[in-house]
Write a protein that holds these residues in place. Sequence first.
Motif, PDB file in Angstrom:
ATOM      1  N   GLU A  95       0.830  -1.207   0.000  1.00 54.37           N
ATOM      2  CA  GLU A  95       0.000   0.000   0.000  1.00 54.37           C
ATOM      3  C   GLU A  95       0.867   1.260   0.000  1.00 54.37           C
ATOM      4  O   GLU A  95       0.631   2.198  -0.766  1.00 54.37           O
ATOM      5  CB  GLU A  95      -0.920   0.002   1.222  1.00 54.37           C
ATOM      6  CG  GLU A  95      -1.941  -1.121   1.228  1.00 54.37           C
ATOM      7  CD  GLU A  95      -2.539  -1.328   2.595  1.00 54.37           C
ATOM      8  OE1 GLU A  95      -3.594  -0.725   2.882  1.00 54.37           O
ATOM      9  OE2 GLU A  95      -1.955  -2.100   3.383  1.00 54.37           O
ATOM     10  N   THR A  96       1.874   1.265   0.839  1.00 54.16           N
ATOM     11  CA  THR A  96       2.760   2.427   0.924  1.00 54.16           C
ATOM     12  C   THR A  96       3.596   2.560  -0.344  1.00 54.16           C
ATOM     13  O   THR A  96       3.832   3.675  -0.831  1.00 54.16           O
ATOM     14  CB  THR A  96       3.673   2.310   2.150  1.00 54.16           C
ATOM     15  OG1 THR A  96       2.874   2.134   3.325  1.00 54.16           O
ATOM     16  CG2 THR A  96       4.528   3.564   2.309  1.00 54.16           C
ATOM     17  N   GLU A  97       4.018   1.436  -0.903  1.00 54.69           N
ATOM     18  CA  GLU A  97       4.813   1.480  -2.135  1.00 54.69           C
ATOM     19  C   GLU A  97       4.012   2.111  -3.276  1.00 54.69           C
ATOM     20  O   GLU A  97       4.523   2.955  -4.022  1.00 54.69           O
ATOM     21  CB  GLU A  97       5.263   0.069  -2.524  1.00 54.69           C
ATOM     22  CG  GLU A  97       6.174   0.049  -3.745  1.00 54.69           C
ATOM     23  CD  GLU A  97       6.654  -1.341  -4.118  1.00 54.69           C
ATOM     24  OE1 GLU A  97       7.264  -1.481  -5.204  1.00 54.69           O
ATOM     25  OE2 GLU A  97       6.423  -2.284  -3.337  1.00 54.69           O
ATOM     26  N   LEU A  98       2.748   1.703  -3.413  1.00 57.22           N
ATOM     27  CA  LEU A  98       1.927   2.282  -4.473  1.00 57.22           C
ATOM     28  C   LEU A  98       1.640   3.754  -4.191  1.00 57.22           C
ATOM     29  O   LEU A  98       1.684   4.586  -5.113  1.00 57.22           O
ATOM     30  CB  LEU A  98       0.613   1.510  -4.612  1.00 57.22           C
ATOM     31  CG  LEU A  98      -0.332   2.018  -5.712  1.00 57.22           C
ATOM     32  CD1 LEU A  98       0.358   2.038  -7.070  1.00 57.22           C
ATOM     33  CD2 LEU A  98      -1.598   1.170  -5.767  1.00 57.22           C
ATOM     34  N   ALA A  99       1.374   4.100  -2.943  1.00 60.67           N
ATOM     35  CA  ALA A  99       1.105   5.502  -2.594  1.00 60.67           C
ATOM     36  C   ALA A  99       2.309   6.379  -2.928  1.00 60.67           C
ATOM     37  O   ALA A  99       2.156   7.494  -3.467  1.00 60.67           O
ATOM     38  CB  ALA A  99       0.756   5.620  -1.118  1.00 60.67           C
ATOM     39  N   LYS A 100       3.510   5.927  -2.625  1.00 62.16           N
ATOM     40  CA  LYS A 100       4.718   6.701  -2.929  1.00 62.16           C
ATOM     41  C   LYS A 100       4.894   6.873  -4.434  1.00 62.16           C
ATOM     42  O   LYS A 100       5.286   7.946  -4.907  1.00 62.16           O
ATOM     43  CB  LYS A 100       5.941   6.007  -2.325  1.00 62.16           C
ATOM     44  CG  LYS A 100       6.010   6.089  -0.807  1.00 62.16           C
ATOM     45  CD  LYS A 100       7.057   5.172  -0.223  1.00 62.16           C
ATOM     46  CE  LYS A 100       8.467   5.636  -0.511  1.00 62.16           C
ATOM     47  NZ  LYS A 100       9.464   4.785   0.199  1.00 62.16           N
ATOM     48  N   LYS A 101       4.563   5.822  -5.188  1.00 58.92           N
ATOM     49  CA  LYS A 101       4.678   5.913  -6.644  1.00 58.92           C
ATOM     50  C   LYS A 101       3.665   6.909  -7.194  1.00 58.92           C
ATOM     51  O   LYS A 101       3.997   7.741  -8.061  1.00 58.92           O
ATOM     52  CB  LYS A 101       4.452   4.530  -7.261  1.00 58.92           C
ATOM     53  CG  LYS A 101       4.676   4.488  -8.773  1.00 58.92           C
ATOM     54  CD  LYS A 101       6.134   4.776  -9.129  1.00 58.92           C
ATOM     55  CE  LYS A 101       6.386   4.715 -10.616  1.00 58.92           C
ATOM     56  NZ  LYS A 101       7.790   5.011 -10.959  1.00 58.92           N
ATOM     57  N   SER A 302     -10.143  -2.476   0.759  1.00 57.96           N
ATOM     58  CA  SER A 302      -9.318  -1.315   0.409  1.00 57.96           C
ATOM     59  C   SER A 302      -7.835  -1.649   0.579  1.00 57.96           C
ATOM     60  O   SER A 302      -7.423  -2.151   1.622  1.00 57.96           O
ATOM     61  CB  SER A 302      -9.684  -0.127   1.303  1.00 57.96           C
ATOM     62  OG  SER A 302     -10.987   0.319   1.037  1.00 57.96           O
ATOM     63  N   GLY A 303      -7.058  -1.372  -0.464  1.00 59.74           N
ATOM     64  CA  GLY A 303      -5.620  -1.623  -0.389  1.00 59.74           C
ATOM     65  C   GLY A 303      -5.260  -3.095  -0.424  1.00 59.74           C
ATOM     66  O   GLY A 303      -4.177  -3.469   0.026  1.00 59.74           O
ATOM     67  N   ASN A 304      -6.150  -3.932  -0.989  1.00 60.27           N
ATOM     68  CA  ASN A 304      -5.837  -5.366  -0.967  1.00 60.27           C
ATOM     69  C   ASN A 304      -4.593  -5.663  -1.808  1.00 60.27           C
ATOM     70  O   ASN A 304      -4.282  -4.942  -2.770  1.00 60.27           O
ATOM     71  CB  ASN A 304      -7.046  -6.197  -1.406  1.00 60.27           C
ATOM     72  CG  ASN A 304      -7.188  -6.310  -2.900  1.00 60.27           C
ATOM     73  OD1 ASN A 304      -6.555  -7.147  -3.525  1.00 60.27           O
ATOM     74  ND2 ASN A 304      -8.018  -5.449  -3.469  1.00 60.27           N
ATOM     75  N   PRO A 305      -3.841  -6.699  -1.456  1.00 69.34           N
ATOM     76  CA  PRO A 305      -2.510  -6.897  -2.039  1.00 69.34           C
ATOM     77  C   PRO A 305      -2.506  -7.154  -3.539  1.00 69.34           C
ATOM     78  O   PRO A 305      -1.538  -6.783  -4.222  1.00 69.34           O
ATOM     79  CB  PRO A 305      -1.960  -8.105  -1.274  1.00 69.34           C
ATOM     80  CG  PRO A 305      -3.150  -8.758  -0.644  1.00 69.34           C
ATOM     81  CD  PRO A 305      -4.125  -7.671  -0.376  1.00 69.34           C
ATOM     82  N   LEU A 306      -3.552  -7.763  -4.087  1.00 71.62           N
ATOM     83  CA  LEU A 306      -3.565  -8.003  -5.532  1.00 71.62           C
ATOM     84  C   LEU A 306      -3.723  -6.695  -6.292  1.00 71.62           C
ATOM     85  O   LEU A 306      -3.020  -6.442  -7.278  1.00 71.62           O
ATOM     86  CB  LEU A 306      -4.687  -8.968  -5.905  1.00 71.62           C
ATOM     87  CG  LEU A 306      -4.619 -10.366  -5.299  1.00 71.62           C
ATOM     88  CD1 LEU A 306      -5.678 -11.263  -5.927  1.00 71.62           C
ATOM     89  CD2 LEU A 306      -3.235 -10.982  -5.471  1.00 71.62           C
ATOM     90  N   ALA A 307      -4.653  -5.859  -5.849  1.00 70.15           N
ATOM     91  CA  ALA A 307      -4.863  -4.574  -6.507  1.00 70.15           C
ATOM     92  C   ALA A 307      -3.618  -3.693  -6.399  1.00 70.15           C
ATOM     93  O   ALA A 307      -3.232  -3.027  -7.361  1.00 70.15           O
ATOM     94  CB  ALA A 307      -6.074  -3.870  -5.913  1.00 70.15           C
ATOM     95  N   MET A 308      -2.992  -3.682  -5.230  1.00 71.87           N
ATOM     96  CA  MET A 308      -1.781  -2.881  -5.051  1.00 71.87           C
ATOM     97  C   MET A 308      -0.665  -3.388  -5.969  1.00 71.87           C
ATOM     98  O   MET A 308       0.072  -2.611  -6.582  1.00 71.87           O
ATOM     99  CB  MET A 308      -1.314  -2.928  -3.593  1.00 71.87           C
ATOM    100  CG  MET A 308      -2.319  -2.376  -2.574  1.00 71.87           C
ATOM    101  SD  MET A 308      -2.731  -0.622  -2.789  1.00 71.87           S
ATOM    102  CE  MET A 308      -4.257  -0.737  -3.745  1.00 71.87           C
TER     103      MET A 308
END
Length: 430
Positions: A95-101, A302-308
């Motif tokens: 979740e944090t990795e995608l948010a930072k991107k 929300s923020g599930n690992p597959l979607a992220m």
Amino acid sequence: MKPIEKSQQAFKEASNYFPGGVNSPVRAFKNVGGDPLFIKKGAGSHIFDIDGNEYIDYVLSWGPLILGHADPKVVSDLQAAVSNGTSYGAPTLLETELAKKIQSIVPSMEMMRMVSSGTEATMSAIRVARGVTKRDKIVKFVGNYHGHSDSLLVDAGSGVATFDINTSPGVPKSLAYDTLTSPYNDVDTIKQIFEKHGDEIACIIVEPVAGNMGVIPGTKEFLQTLRDLTKQSGSILIFDEVMSGFRAAYHGAQNLYGIKPDMTTLGKVVGGGLPVGVFGGRRDIMEQVAPSGPIYHAGTLSGNPLAMTGGISTLNQLSPELYDQMTAKVDRLAKGIADAAQAHNVPVVVHHVGTMWSYFFNQGPVNNFADVQKSDMDFFAKFFRALLENGIYTAPSEYETNFMSSKHTDAEIDQTIAAFNQAFDDALKG
């Protein structure tokens, strides 16, 4: 094209279980006639129906598949993620990795919250705007579609426009009363609305590049006026970039126009083909969302690992250079469509921004929903069916947008232009 007997039978069976035989209205092809195709698989820029027909696909799951169908890297990353489980209901590093991107590409997203759809993102952003401002009224624009939550179904675009629904049964009149609507790209009307209701308006929500009444770019004057009015009145400006984010430009429409909204909603591309939405913006606003603040939002998936994983894998493959390549293909395709229409003496307006494109059988100009409604919808339906017969899969409504992927080749652009020429011949004969 082979007969679509299997698709027809599948649609007949599905109609026993789903309203209209589908799980989202425009898929039913009701606006263009005939039965919808049932898709077996996708690969790159192509889709294959259950009858064995192959099409060059410009719908791309309504926008998310900017890397095309079954991109090898995305598929590989998802397969690895699935082996670890599909959902935890607990925080993950993903979740944090995608948010930072996301933040590195769209800097106005100082803080954000992951959700599971664009509808959820826009609905939540408006709740936050109302909670922060302690005001009830919102402003949206005729023909802009922001998902199917109650407040936003008034004068909406996309499927609502396709089926000529002004608002939906089941939406309380009180919610419609608090939703003020204005024509898109109309500076004078929005100024009048703020003169009358400015201190009651919680937010404006707008598609900076409209994609739910076909592609209609907002003018710089219009969008700057929205920015100025919201600042003056203490309202919040929400850019709905569920569609235009990572589509109109690498950094989104807000970068294209040089206008920083208070909040942004994202979706589609940001999930790489999996169900994802994001809402966020100014830190001081987002810090009022629970559990940091009193404005409630929650979501089991929300923020599930597959979607992220799908989002990370997709966004990591994008670059400004890739957008330049895709945009060049759209430019060439748009010119080819316009030239084909002119050669057949058919009035057409072709709009394109970045990797988004659409065409209107219309004398033009087309700057708002009222202009779109002047288009020849009957001819569009015939033309859509002719394109399909020639192996080109486009959006089955003049109110929808088509897209380009990184997998479409120059040869396929040539093939598509040739198919447009043939479709003009076929539609004019019919």
